[in-house]
Design a protein around this motif. Sequence first.
Motif, PDB file in Angstrom:
ATOM      1  N   SER A   6      38.811 -12.857  33.850  1.00 61.69           N
ATOM      2  CA  SER A   6      38.686 -13.471  35.177  1.00 61.69           C
ATOM      3  C   SER A   6      37.234 -13.450  35.642  1.00 61.69           C
ATOM      4  N   LEU A   7      36.537 -12.344  35.393  1.00 59.38           N
ATOM      5  CA  LEU A   7      35.136 -12.258  35.799  1.00 59.38           C
ATOM      6  C   LEU A   7      34.266 -13.196  34.970  1.00 59.38           C
ATOM      7  N   LEU A   8      34.548 -13.273  33.683  1.00 58.80           N
ATOM      8  CA  LEU A   8      33.793 -14.176  32.810  1.00 58.80           C
ATOM      9  C   LEU A   8      34.022 -15.628  33.220  1.00 58.80           C
ATOM     10  N   THR A   9      35.258 -15.958  33.556  1.00 51.68           N
ATOM     11  CA  THR A   9      35.582 -17.311  34.007  1.00 51.68           C
ATOM     12  C   THR A   9      34.835 -17.645  35.292  1.00 51.68           C
ATOM     13  N   ALA A  10      34.838 -16.706  36.239  1.00 50.47           N
ATOM     14  CA  ALA A  10      34.159 -16.930  37.516  1.00 50.47           C
ATOM     15  C   ALA A  10      32.667 -17.160  37.294  1.00 50.47           C
ATOM     16  N   PHE A  11      32.054 -16.355  36.441  1.00 50.67           N
ATOM     17  CA  PHE A  11      30.618 -16.482  36.178  1.00 50.67           C
ATOM     18  C   PHE A  11      30.297 -17.816  35.518  1.00 50.67           C
ATOM     19  N   PHE A  16      27.906 -23.222  35.323  1.00 47.99           N
ATOM     20  CA  PHE A  16      27.878 -24.620  34.890  1.00 47.99           C
ATOM     21  C   PHE A  16      28.074 -25.585  36.050  1.00 47.99           C
ATOM     22  N   SER A  17      28.714 -25.124  37.127  1.00 49.26           N
ATOM     23  CA  SER A  17      28.819 -25.955  38.330  1.00 49.26           C
ATOM     24  C   SER A  17      27.436 -26.221  38.904  1.00 49.26           C
ATOM     25  N   ILE A  18      26.587 -25.191  38.883  1.00 50.29           N
ATOM     26  CA  ILE A  18      25.214 -25.370  39.364  1.00 50.29           C
ATOM     27  C   ILE A  18      24.500 -26.422  38.528  1.00 50.29           C
ATOM     28  N   LYS A  19      24.644 -26.324  37.208  1.00 49.33           N
ATOM     29  CA  LYS A  19      23.996 -27.274  36.313  1.00 49.33           C
ATOM     30  C   LYS A  19      24.442 -28.716  36.606  1.00 49.33           C
ATOM     31  N   ILE A  20      25.721 -28.883  36.912  1.00 50.59           N
ATOM     32  CA  ILE A  20      26.266 -30.222  37.166  1.00 50.59           C
ATOM     33  C   ILE A  20      25.906 -30.709  38.564  1.00 50.59           C
ATOM     34  N   PRO A  45      17.999 -28.118  46.259  1.00 47.09           N
ATOM     35  CA  PRO A  45      19.438 -28.426  46.302  1.00 47.09           C
ATOM     36  C   PRO A  45      20.242 -27.303  46.954  1.00 47.09           C
ATOM     37  N   LEU A  46      21.176 -27.692  47.820  1.00 53.60           N
ATOM     38  CA  LEU A  46      22.017 -26.732  48.542  1.00 53.60           C
ATOM     39  C   LEU A  46      23.390 -26.649  47.872  1.00 53.60           C
ATOM     40  N   VAL A  47      23.437 -26.100  46.672  1.00 50.89           N
ATOM     41  CA  VAL A  47      24.676 -26.106  45.892  1.00 50.89           C
ATOM     42  C   VAL A  47      25.166 -24.703  45.546  1.00 50.89           C
ATOM     43  N   GLY A  48      24.463 -23.660  45.988  1.00 52.30           N
ATOM     44  CA  GLY A  48      24.876 -22.299  45.634  1.00 52.30           C
ATOM     45  C   GLY A  48      26.258 -21.951  46.136  1.00 52.30           C
ATOM     46  N   GLY A  49      26.556 -22.322  47.380  1.00 52.34           N
ATOM     47  CA  GLY A  49      27.863 -22.013  47.945  1.00 52.34           C
ATOM     48  C   GLY A  49      28.988 -22.781  47.286  1.00 52.34           C
ATOM     49  N   ILE A  50      28.737 -24.069  47.001  1.00 52.91           N
ATOM     50  CA  ILE A  50      29.766 -24.891  46.356  1.00 52.91           C
ATOM     51  C   ILE A  50      30.085 -24.336  44.973  1.00 52.91           C
ATOM     52  N   SER A  51      29.059 -23.982  44.227  1.00 56.42           N
ATOM     53  CA  SER A  51      29.280 -23.474  42.871  1.00 56.42           C
ATOM     54  C   SER A  51      30.000 -22.126  42.897  1.00 56.42           C
ATOM     55  N   THR A  52      29.664 -21.276  43.855  1.00 55.39           N
ATOM     56  CA  THR A  52      30.353 -19.986  43.977  1.00 55.39           C
ATOM     57  C   THR A  52      31.834 -20.206  44.265  1.00 55.39           C
ATOM     58  N   PHE A  53      32.127 -21.121  45.171  1.00 57.74           N
ATOM     59  CA  PHE A  53      33.526 -21.421  45.501  1.00 57.74           C
ATOM     60  C   PHE A  53      34.264 -21.971  44.278  1.00 57.74           C
TER      61      PHE A  53
END
Length: 353
Positions: A6-11, A16-20, A45-53
Amino acid sequence: MDITLSLLTAFLCSFFSIKILKPLAEQVGLVDKPNERKNHVGHIPLVGGISTFIGVLIASVLWLPHSAELRIYIIASAMMVFIGVLDDKYDLSVRVRLVGQILIASLMIFGVNAYIADLGDLVGLGNIHLGWLGIPFTYLAMLGAINAFNMVDGIDGLVGSLSITTFTSLALLFLFNSDQQLATFPLMIATATFPYLLFNLGLPGGRFKKIFMGDAGSMFIGLSVVWLLATGSQGENPAFRAVTALWIIAIPLMDMAAIMYRRMQKGQSPFKPDRDHLHHIFMRAGFSARQSLLIITVLAVIFASVGIAGELMTIPSWMMFVGFLGVFTLYCYSLQHIWRIVSFVRHNVTHEQ
């Protein structure tokens, strides 16, 4: 094994969400531009929160047991991130943000019947049971936490470091209460936040291009913190007492309370942006941004450790509460005299050398 996956999946999903999302954010204008209060270089870019979610969402769906509480949390979080993205893009008014936050808080309070009704023995006269007053109190707590993490997001790495400290502390408290399932969830959020921290700080060695958390991220973190605090401190078998929550989020809470009080003293709106936050004061006192980040993060870890130690040692709630008020008083005094303190320390260091 499930925790590791689960932790590996979250990371990985967050990374990769950030990359995209980075090139997409630049194309649609979801970026932070320099102004008189923001002296960074270029459009970030303001994408840190979106990628974390996204990391938390995918890991939760894949590895956590499905329940009504989890579904409502995901819906509430998605709504919070959506409002945050709109705020990042269009700079929503304070009123619109507050209305949205109140509506989303209602999902937690009435959707899963989770609110803070028992404050514990804060004054040494027995437990304080709020009853129905716990509902408006939880609204205030939700708005406070959301805006506390939003306000503290002012230098690279700070909101990421403070949120990881908070979620890791919550995971430890759940583990000490032998609740592995609940402990996994804050660990997932902390792990999903880590890729943002790498990009935000340009680690390792400046390989990653900078991104910011954005209001979407700080609001998502605030919502998740209050959700977990309400879950962990209430019910028949709470993992920790309500007073412990004050120590777990001490830095964002004290920074918000102190700065809003100072603004109101000046006759200003408590939500008016300025450069009087803790990190700004440290930097005006002569510390670099990285030094300020390190000092504030260490303080946050110390305060969280005090809260955890008080919980494990079952120190009376009223003593923990009085201790927190004392620390807050010292905090406010130190901010008013930080230049004198720094000058005194530097003078002694120079004299010894």
